[in-house]
Motif scaffolding. Structure first.
Motif, PDB file in Angstrom:
ATOM      1  N   PRO A 140     -23.803 134.098 -11.344  1.00  0.00           N
ATOM      2  CA  PRO A 140     -25.484 134.263 -10.803  1.00  0.00           C
ATOM      3  C   PRO A 140     -24.984 135.261  -9.817  1.00  0.00           C
ATOM      4  O   PRO A 140     -24.525 135.481  -8.926  1.00  0.00           O
TER       5      PRO A 140
ATOM      6  N   VAL B 105     -31.017 134.437  -6.912  1.00  0.00           N
ATOM      7  CA  VAL B 105     -31.688 133.415  -7.100  1.00  0.00           C
ATOM      8  C   VAL B 105     -33.191 133.488  -7.962  1.00  0.00           C
ATOM      9  O   VAL B 105     -33.773 134.650  -7.669  1.00  0.00           O
ATOM     10  N   ALA B 106     -33.549 132.467  -9.045  1.00  0.00           N
ATOM     11  CA  ALA B 106     -34.261 131.944  -9.497  1.00  0.00           C
ATOM     12  C   ALA B 106     -35.274 132.405  -9.327  1.00  0.00           C
ATOM     13  O   ALA B 106     -36.172 131.281  -7.548  1.00  0.00           O
TER      14      ALA B 106
ATOM     15  N   PRO C 215     -35.177 136.619   3.949  1.00  0.00           N
ATOM     16  CA  PRO C 215     -33.546 136.206   3.670  1.00  0.00           C
ATOM     17  C   PRO C 215     -33.987 135.036   3.937  1.00  0.00           C
ATOM     18  O   PRO C 215     -34.950 134.341   4.222  1.00  0.00           O
ATOM     19  N   ILE C 216     -32.871 134.424   3.286  1.00  0.00           N
ATOM     20  CA  ILE C 216     -31.952 133.288   3.400  1.00  0.00           C
ATOM     21  C   ILE C 216     -31.456 132.729   3.856  1.00  0.00           C
ATOM     22  O   ILE C 216     -30.138 132.978   3.834  1.00  0.00           O
ATOM     23  N   PRO C 217     -31.035 131.365   4.075  1.00  0.00           N
ATOM     24  CA  PRO C 217     -30.109 131.010   4.729  1.00  0.00           C
ATOM     25  C   PRO C 217     -28.534 130.476   4.086  1.00  0.00           C
ATOM     26  O   PRO C 217     -28.648 130.646   2.571  1.00  0.00           O
ATOM     27  N   SER C 218     -27.867 131.849   3.923  1.00  0.00           N
ATOM     28  CA  SER C 218     -26.707 132.001   3.327  1.00  0.00           C
ATOM     29  C   SER C 218     -25.917 130.333   2.217  1.00  0.00           C
ATOM     30  O   SER C 218     -25.216 130.693   1.480  1.00  0.00           O
ATOM     31  N   VAL C 219     -26.405 130.036   3.635  1.00  0.00           N
ATOM     32  CA  VAL C 219     -25.934 128.662   2.140  1.00  0.00           C
ATOM     33  C   VAL C 219     -25.767 127.966   1.203  1.00  0.00           C
ATOM     34  O   VAL C 219     -25.780 127.487   0.765  1.00  0.00           O
ATOM     35  N   VAL C 220     -26.917 128.895   0.700  1.00  0.00           N
ATOM     36  CA  VAL C 220     -27.560 128.124  -0.714  1.00  0.00           C
ATOM     37  C   VAL C 220     -26.968 128.894  -1.463  1.00  0.00           C
ATOM     38  O   VAL C 220     -27.028 128.728  -2.750  1.00  0.00           O
ATOM     39  N   GLY C 221     -25.875 130.382  -1.172  1.00  0.00           N
ATOM     40  CA  GLY C 221     -25.535 130.939  -2.002  1.00  0.00           C
ATOM     41  C   GLY C 221     -25.455 132.338  -1.982  1.00  0.00           C
ATOM     42  O   GLY C 221     -25.185 133.757  -2.303  1.00  0.00           O
ATOM     43  N   PHE C 222     -26.518 132.336  -1.427  1.00  0.00           N
ATOM     44  CA  PHE C 222     -27.287 134.124  -1.734  1.00  0.00           C
ATOM     45  C   PHE C 222     -27.807 134.351  -0.393  1.00  0.00           C
ATOM     46  O   PHE C 222     -27.872 133.055   0.556  1.00  0.00           O
ATOM     47  N   ASP C 223     -27.874 135.604   0.023  1.00  0.00           N
ATOM     48  CA  ASP C 223     -28.636 135.743   1.841  1.00  0.00           C
ATOM     49  C   ASP C 223     -30.141 136.543   1.726  1.00  0.00           C
ATOM     50  O   ASP C 223     -30.828 136.382   3.086  1.00  0.00           O
TER      51      ASP C 223
ATOM     52  N   ALA D  81     -33.664 135.852  -1.342  1.00  0.00           N
ATOM     53  CA  ALA D  81     -34.822 135.741  -2.469  1.00  0.00           C
ATOM     54  C   ALA D  81     -36.182 136.512  -2.344  1.00  0.00           C
ATOM     55  O   ALA D  81     -36.747 136.691  -1.541  1.00  0.00           O
TER      56      ALA D  81
ATOM     57  N   TYR E 118     -19.798 131.129   1.370  1.00  0.00           N
ATOM     58  CA  TYR E 118     -20.148 130.651   1.465  1.00  0.00           C
ATOM     59  C   TYR E 118     -20.903 131.169  -0.168  1.00  0.00           C
ATOM     60  O   TYR E 118     -21.316 129.540  -0.967  1.00  0.00           O
ATOM     61  N   ASN E 119     -21.050 131.922  -0.340  1.00  0.00           N
ATOM     62  CA  ASN E 119     -21.280 131.959  -1.852  1.00  0.00           C
ATOM     63  C   ASN E 119     -20.244 132.083  -3.095  1.00  0.00           C
ATOM     64  O   ASN E 119     -20.355 131.363  -3.530  1.00  0.00           O
TER      65      ASN E 119
ATOM     66  N   PHE F  26     -20.870 128.491  -3.706  1.00  0.00           N
ATOM     67  CA  PHE F  26     -21.755 128.063  -4.422  1.00  0.00           C
ATOM     68  C   PHE F  26     -21.844 128.469  -5.973  1.00  0.00           C
ATOM     69  O   PHE F  26     -22.173 127.495  -6.678  1.00  0.00           O
TER      70      PHE F  26
ATOM     71  N   ILE G  64     -27.432 123.656  -3.559  1.00  0.00           N
ATOM     72  CA  ILE G  64     -29.000 122.918  -2.949  1.00  0.00           C
ATOM     73  C   ILE G  64     -30.069 124.477  -3.782  1.00  0.00           C
ATOM     74  O   ILE G  64     -29.579 125.190  -3.421  1.00  0.00           O
TER      75      ILE G  64
ATOM     76  N   GLU H  41     -28.234 134.371  10.170  1.00  0.00           N
ATOM     77  CA  GLU H  41     -28.196 133.312   9.979  1.00  0.00           C
ATOM     78  C   GLU H  41     -29.126 132.291  10.716  1.00  0.00           C
ATOM     79  O   GLU H  41     -30.027 131.360   9.977  1.00  0.00           O
TER      80      GLU H  41
ATOM     81  N   VAL I 247     -32.869 133.042  10.039  1.00  0.00           N
ATOM     82  CA  VAL I 247     -34.096 132.639   9.017  1.00  0.00           C
ATOM     83  C   VAL I 247     -33.293 130.682   9.119  1.00  0.00           C
ATOM     84  O   VAL I 247     -34.064 130.138   7.381  1.00  0.00           O
TER      85      VAL I 247
END
Lengths: 1017, 453
Positions: free
Chosen positions: A681, A684-685, A729-737, A739, B103-104, B107, B157, B439, B442
């Motif tokens: 991926p 983010v969609a 910018p979104i929290p990197s814990v989502v997998g991307f920084d 969206a 974290y990537n 994911f 998530i 981080e 955001v």
């Protein structure tokens, strides 16, 4: 067919009854006040449709009843009535319609008289624009229209300026206006304006407000530039040649010191003493003025030949143009070849066919490094090693790296280090004097040993079929498109960088882009007594396809082959993208007694770039006007002769700047180091991604005073851009920084003035002026939870910008300077030449006694408060002259160039260990030391020409010969606060409006002088 | 007139007859709604996790080795100098990048675990699960050691699931990692079943042993490590140099492979460790490292130091044509590390041990490089200092030093001492990196900062 018959019968019914006398043939010549014949004048027997128009020589001939009344009219002239009275030779002198020149403006899908237009439009007449020595059409538009700012952000040969209509609307992406050529939408990218030949341009209009833009609803949110090209005219073929030759250079700027000047400065501050380093530098004795080396000036030439003519049924124009701009920088240049054919012909009585074809080719060589990178090199460094300086080369350094240095090699700073001043020779023990401040390669080598090119071949074509169905109703089918092939190459040779062979590369990236647009237009125009109606319906289908290929080669150990051999290939790819757009448009324009004006339009667009349920958007608009001076209650007076009140309200959209498939969550192929491949991926969609839209309210006033001697246009506008396409910018814990989302709201609010006056008009001498002024205020109204977002451009030099609600989209953020650190506390205060300390005292803004992030504040913003221009045109007998002064005030720029040029970012410039106030200082880059005033006033262009008298020329078969001289940026004044070569410079490589106003080595403002001639025969 | 109507109709029909043209499917990419539907696609997704791992070591040396007494930046400037002197700012770009790349990887692993039902070959389903859990554990382990409390991501998530933005205590994170690795060790095949570079059960066990040592489970660690030492699939290389320059050798338990001169599969940390790198070079040897070199360490020294420039390390020197596209693999776990961890497990938190198995492991490492052994006759003893020193030079520049000092409780003393010599101020809060400022910005206030920043 039946309808046709009816019409012709109708015409014939107007012929005089047999009882009357027979028709006579009249003929004559129509001339203007100045004695010049006028083509294209309509001569009609009043009340009939018997008529003709004057030919290229102003002559006409018509068969009329002997006592008919002729109505003679033409655009820009006062209509005259002349009774035939049995005369056969009737010459007519027409006088100019001083009140308004009955200007027509090109609006979406048609033209409209400016006097009746209810939106906000600015028009430039391309009379002198083609004489300005610019290789790009957009460069010539500086200061020409209120509300339209053109900024020379990087004026190297062929580089695009930044064009904005009414401020920065889009938060995330380009706010470039849409370009429409002869009614066909070309796109938002300025690429097109690099290949268009200004000689082919008849007029340029900019639709500024949402109601006029709404007809191009989608993508019209940032203004629309309507370009109309020259068309053929009935009559014998007329040839035109226009050529000019010019020279461009950069005015000398003395803000950097030479070794001598620096030595004087050091003596003054160091008790008359020079440091060891300066002694060595003076002994070395070289002074290279990098400005002279890098800003070497260049010639610009242009040739354009066109032919124009036609018969009653077919009119054509064709042109060929060639332009070469050598650019003021050392290796930049731009070459352009253009060919154009435009034709329209009447196929049958009611069917017209039009065709426009414009292939072009451009070849641009770009300057391969930032200008700051070139200028920052120490002034004592020679370009090449020669007999006098080779003795200073230390052959023992770096494991004998320069043991074989020879005369003719490029000189590198580190070569000269470790010099034993006492013994007068390079020190083999490597403990001598060091004068280098960088391990970089010689700046000249970095420029000459690299080649960056952009080549483009483009073909624009469109064709239309127009059917005059019946009186006032026509149907038009257009098919247009463009094909672009772009090839970008980049090559760096073995001497291009300090890493030598390790950094050689040769890359290619190509893009092939197809674009077609199909439009079906149905237009109805009718006058019912006092009512006038114009209704139009359009269906459009637009399609794009682009194919992108890249190849990368590296690891060359020689410069013999500069293309891409298979053996050196390290990377390659090919990708394809498609996009389309469907539009439905309807508009109705109505006026009553030419006094009350109303226009309404609605547009529905669907773009494939958006999510499944959000592809379509509605874009309505309405505007109205009231020509007050036509009212009965309006007192007849000579002061205020015309007053029009207008207002518009509309919604336009924007979908540019995002890629074709970004609403999908995309997977891309990835590889591993163990030879197996997978899919991953990539983003983010964003399934709900939709149109960005702009809502604008624009009231305005058009006034004419003193019978049209003074014309004033005033506009006030408020535009709100919402649902901005933004990389949040979104929290990197989502997998991307980040969206992509629709978020946020930006407002641009402002006023525009346009004043044009006819100061003095007589037969021999005339003087007219125009003045424009624009004020725009940009505010970030809502940033949807990211209020106060701090952004940086470069992690190595992390100066900050802030996006704060209530402030402009991007403001400079940081500390406020208090005072300089005394030189005694700086490690190397006199080294290198032009150096400045890295740190500086800053103010404790919140008074808590500590300097910490809470002491940061907004330091300014890169958006000007006022942009204005004044143009004066003079005419005295055969001479004509014009000049334009233009200025911008209130913008600041973050000039990072000084970080490099003054070597601030080096530990050499740190404070000493004795410095006690380390907690009260911070690095300059975080302060307003780098925030400089970007205001300027410039004599943008001045043009003086002489036209040889027509009578003298006509014997040689020449219609017109005019010689002229012109200068661009003859005087350019900027603030003392600014240290650099171009206050308009903005680094465009970053494309992020949140960090706008970052200047890092833009090309300098140049002066140009040209000599040219116009020849018509 | 009728002709024109005909034409108009024709055009309208033309426009309307294409089947919903506004739905353009991507051509050079794949939409995620069309993927994750077959075994083959899940294998590709699993392989993609390893692609994510390639980003982790790129600047990891800066936040580990350069923060220890092993290495430093050449110039002491910018973000890099902050690591040398323990003045790391939350806005430091490397701090932010390390967080994001780990974290990537997590994911990508969670994405695979979400979609495992599409796999119809049961053995492969278990294998993919093992590979995903191993990589997920590895990344969580990287994060927890660097930042302390971190959010645990045990599934994929959405952007708005803010309960995952908060930090979980170290103990919980370690428990989660332990669970993932214990499961992975059982799901993964042994070495040789898959291509070199993919996870194996031995790799999962080696990492698990390390985690046990971090959580004080010395006996658990000891048994895993002993069986790894006894495992015939692995053996110490005869020449120290070959460990790093003979790719895929039998000493390596888990590595992240790269390829020379490849725009996509090369690394550039080898380049950054030379003078040509950013700020004139990174990961340079500290004076302290050179001063405390083990005497007569003739075989290791030429590998630890670049003979062309004795300040640069010599473990990752590139053989590529383009100096920025390097193919040296990154070793995450190797047998020598296992031997030394074995000693640590036996020591079980004490300051010395006389255990013969421990001494045997120690001698194996020393013997490989021709250094003298410790006596096996009952008089021999290995102190914690000896062990740490051996680890320091055996595993130099492999990003172990800082965490070794922390895990064995020696960080405060050693680094304070080092700092005094260099003129840097060390405080205990410097053992953890700051949470990246971006981080925190955001997270909407849910992510808290570490003390001292």
């Amino acid at each position: 067919m039946a309808v046709l018959m009816l019409l012709t019968c109708h015409v014939q019914a107007q012929e005089p009854t047999p009882a009357q006398a027979k028709n006579i043939t009249i003929s004559g010549v129509v001339k203007g006040d100045d004695g010049v014949t006028i083509p294209g004048i309509n001569i009609v027997v009043q009340g009939t449709s018997i008529g003709t128009s004057t030919d290229m020589d102003g002559k006409y001939s018509l068969s009329v009843p002997p006592n008919a009344t002729l109505e003679i009219s033409g655009i820009g002239f006062k209509t005259q009535l002349v009774v035939v009275e049995n005369r056969t030779k009737i010459d007519i002198t027409l006088s100019e319609d001083v009140e308004t020149l009955e200007e027509h403006v090109v609006v979406g899908y048609g033209t409209v008289k400016k006097s009746h237009f209810t939106g906000a439009v600015s028009k430039v007449q391309a009379e002198n624009l083609d004489q300005m020595p610019h290789s790009r059409v957009d460069d010539a538009l500086v200061g020409q229209m209120s509300g339209v700012t053109v900024q020379q952000t990087n004026p190297a040969a062929g580089e695009a300026p930044v064009m904005r209509v009414r401020g920065q609307g889009s938060i995330s992406f380009d706010s470039n206006p849409l370009i429409v050529l002869d009614g066909i939408v070309v796109g938002n990218d300025g690429d097109f304006l690099s290949s268009l030949d200004m000689n082919d341009v008849e007029s340029i209009e900019v639709l500024k407000d949402a109601s006029s833009g709404a007809i191009y609803g989608s993508r019209g949110a940032n203004g629309i530039i309507m370009i109309t090209t020259k068309k053929g005219v009935e009559g014998p073929t007329k040839f035109s040649y226009h050529g000019y030759l010019g020279y461009k250079d950069v005015p000398k700027n003395d803000y950097l010191s030479s070794p001598d000047e620096w030595s004087n400065f050091v003596r003054e501050n160091n008790g008359g003493e020079l440091t060891d380093r300066l002694n060595y530098i003076n002994q070395l004795g070289t002074y290279t003025d990098w400005e002279d080396v890098m800003f070497d000036g260049g010639f610009i030439t242009s040739h354009s030949l066109s032919a124009k003519g036609g018969t009653k049924n077919t009119k054509f124009t064709t042109s060929f143009g060639y332009q070469r701009d050598e650019g003021v920088l050392l290796t930049d240049n731009f070459e352009k070849i253009n060919f154009r054919v435009n034709m329209n012909t009447k196929l049958r009585n009611r069917v017209t066919l039009g065709l426009n074809l414009n292939p072009s080719h451009t070849n641009q060589r770009r300057f391969p490094i930032g200008v700051h990178d070139a200028i920052r090199q120490n002034p004592w460094l020679p370009l090449y090693l020669d007999e006098t300086n080779i003795q200073y080369v230390n052959r023992f350094r770096e494991n004998g790296r320069w043991a074989d240095a020879q005369i003719g090699d490029y000189a590198m700073e580190r070569m000269f280090d470790d010099y034993d001043l006492l013994l007068g020779q390079p020190d083999p023990n490597l403990s001598g004097v060091d004068i280098s401040s960088t391990s970089n390669q010689n700046a000249l080598a970095k420029v000459l040993e690299r080649d960056r090119r952009k080549r483009q071949t483009k073909v624009y074509a469109n064709t239309y079929l127009k059917f005059d169905i019946m009186d006032g109703l026509y149907f038009k089918q257009t098919f247009g498109g463009d094909f672009r092939y772009t090839s970008n190459t980049r090559w760096a040779g073995v001497e291009a960088s300090r890493n030598g062979i390790g950094d050689t590369e040769s890359t290619l990236s190509t893009q092939i882009r197809w674009h077609t647009v199909n439009e079906s237009i149905l237009n109805y125009k009718k006058k019912f007594g006092d009512h006038s109606l114009n209704a139009i319906g359009v269906f459009a289908y637009e399609w794009w396809s682009r194919e992108q290929t890249g190849l990368e080669a590296a690891g060359f150990d020689n410069d013999l082959i500069q293309t891409i051999p298979q053996a050196n290939l390290v990377n390659g790819f090919r990708e394809e993208y498609r996009e389309n757009l469907i539009s439905y448009v309807a508009r109705a324009t109505y006026d009553y007694k030419e006094r009350y004006l109303l226009s309404a339009s609605i547009r529905r667009d669907g773009s494939s770039k958006f999510g499944l349920d959000s592809k379509y958007g509605w874009f309505p608009a309405v505007s109205g006007g009231w020509i007050v001076n036509k009212e009965n209650f309006f007192p007849e007076n000579n002061i205020l002769t015309r007053l029009k009140v207008r207002a518009s309200y509309g919604v336009t959209g924007n979908n540019s700047g995002i890629n074709e498939y970004e609403h999908y969550g995309l997977l891309v192929p990835v590889g591993t180091g163990f030879g197996q491949n997978g899919y991953n991926p990539f983003n983010v969609a964003s399934p709900n991604l939709g149109w960005e839209s702009l809502t604008e309210f624009n009231p305005g006033l058009d006034m004419a005073f003193l019978g049209g001697r003074v014309n004033l246009f005033f506009d006030y506008y408020v535009r709100n851009s919402v649902d901005l396409l933004l990389d949040v910018p979104i929290p990197s814990v989502v997998g991307f920084d980040e969206a992509l989302e629709n978020r946020g709201k930006v407002r641009n609010e402002g006023v525009e003035f346009e004043l044009s006056t006819k100061n003095y008009i007589t037969k021999d001498f005339s003087w007219t002026s125009t003045a424009t002024a624009t004020h725009n205020k940009n505010t970030l109204v809502d940033f949807a939870g990211a209020d106060g977002l701090i952004s940086i451009v470069d992690d190595k030099r992390p100066a900050e910008w802030i996006a704060k609600e209530g402030q402009p989209i991007s403001s400079f953020y940081g500390y406020v300077v208090d005072k300089e650190i005394p030189l005694e506390y700086i490690n190397n205060p006199y080294y290198p030449i032009n150096a400045q300390s890295q740190d500086i005292y800053v103010r404790d803004l919140n008074g808590d006694g500590v300097i910490d992030p809470d002491d940061r504040t907004i330091l300014g913003d890169p958006y000007p408060d006022l942009v204005w221009s004044v143009t004066n045109n003079f005419k005295y007998r055969n001479f004509d002259a014009s000049f334009m002064v233009q200025g911008s005030h209130g913008a600041e720029v973050r000039n990072i160039s000084s970080q490099y040029i003054k070597n601030e970012f080096s530990s050499n410039q740190d404070y000493t260990t004795e410095f006690a106030d380390a907690n009260l200082v911070t690095e300059r880059i975080f302060t307003n030391d780098d925030i400089q005033d970007a205001s300027y006033v410039a004599l943008r262009n001045i043009n003086v020409g002489y036209s040889f008298s027509k009578k003298a020329m006509q014997k040689a078969g020449i219609q017109r010969l005019r010689l002229y001289v012109s200068a661009t940026n003859l005087i350019y004044v900027w603030s003392d606060d600014y240290e650099g070569y171009n206050p308009e410079g903005i680094d465009q490589g970053l494309r992020n409006p949140l960090t706008y106003g970052y200047q890092r080595g833009p090309a300098p403002i140049y002066r140009a002088y040209t000599f040219g001639l116009n020849l018509d025969f | 007139m009728k002709y024109s109507i005909f034409f108009l109709a024709f055009v309208i029909v033309l426009g309307a007859c294409s089947k919903d043209p506004l739905n353009q499917e991507p051509i050079s990419q794949i939409s995620e709604t069309q993927f994750y539907n077959s075994t083959e696609e899940l294998e590709w997704a699993t392989i993609a996790i390893y692609d994510g791992l390639q980003d982790v070591p790129l600047r990891e040396f800066a936040i580990t080795e350069m923060r220890s007494d092993n290495a430093r930046s050449n110039s002491g400037e910018g973000d890099w100098g902050q690591f040398d002197s323990w003045t790391v700012r939350p806005t430091n770009q490397q701090v932010g990048t390390y967080w994001t790349v780990n974290y990537n990887v997590i994911f990508r692993a969670n994405r695979v675990l979400e979609n495992l039902d599409a796999v119809d070959v049961p053995s492969l389903k278990l294998q993919f699960e093992g590979e995903a859990k191993f990589c997920r554990a590895l990344s969580h382990f990287n994060l927890v050691r660097a930042y302390g409390d971190i959010p645990i991501l045990d599934r994929e998530i959405e952007r708005d699931e803010s309960e995952f933005f908060e930090r979980d205590p170290v103990a919980e994170v370690m428990a989660f990692i332990t669970q993932d690795l214990e499961e992975a060790a059982m799901l993964l095949p042994a070495k040789g079943a898959l291509v070199f570079g993919r996870a194996t059960s031995e790799a999962a066990n080696a990492l698990l042993a390390k985690v046990y040592l971090n959580t004080g489970n010395y006996s658990g660690a000891e048994s895993i490590l002993a069986s790894l030492i006894a495992n015939p699939n692995y053996a110490l290389e005869e020449n120290y140099r070959d460990v790093f320059y003979s790719e895929g050798n039998d000493e390596i338990i888990f590595a992240i492979p790269y390829i020379n001169d490849d725009g996509n599969e090369s690394q550039d940390f080898s380049f950054e460790m030379t003078a040509g790198g950013v700020r004139s070079g990174l990961n340079y040897l500290t004076d302290d490292f050179i001063a405390n070199l083990i005497p007569n360490d003739a075989e290791r020294l030429p590998v630890l130091q670049n003979s062309d420039n004795l300040e640069e390390n010599g473990k990752f020197m590139t053989t590529s044509s383009d100096v920025r596209l390097c193919g040296n693999d990154w070793i995450v776990l190797r047998l020598a590390d296992v031997y030394l961890l074995h000693i640590e497990a036996i020591m079980a938190g004490q300051l010395a041990t006389q255990n013969l198995d421990a001494i045997a492991s120690f001698n194996a490492i020393r013997g490989r490089v021709g250094l003298d052994s410790v006596a096996m006759d009952g008089t021999g003893e290995i102190t914690l200092d000896m062990l740490l020193n051996e680890r320091r030079y055996e595993l130099a520049f492999e990003n172990h030093r800082l965490y070794d000092l922390i895990r064995t409780g020696q960080a405060q003393t050693v680094l304070t001492n080092f700092g005094n010599n260099e003129g840097y101020l060390f405080s205990s809060t410097d053992l953890l990196l700051p949470i990246p400022q971006g981080e925190i910005n955001v997270s909407g206030g849910l992510l808290s900062q570490n003390p001292g920043y």
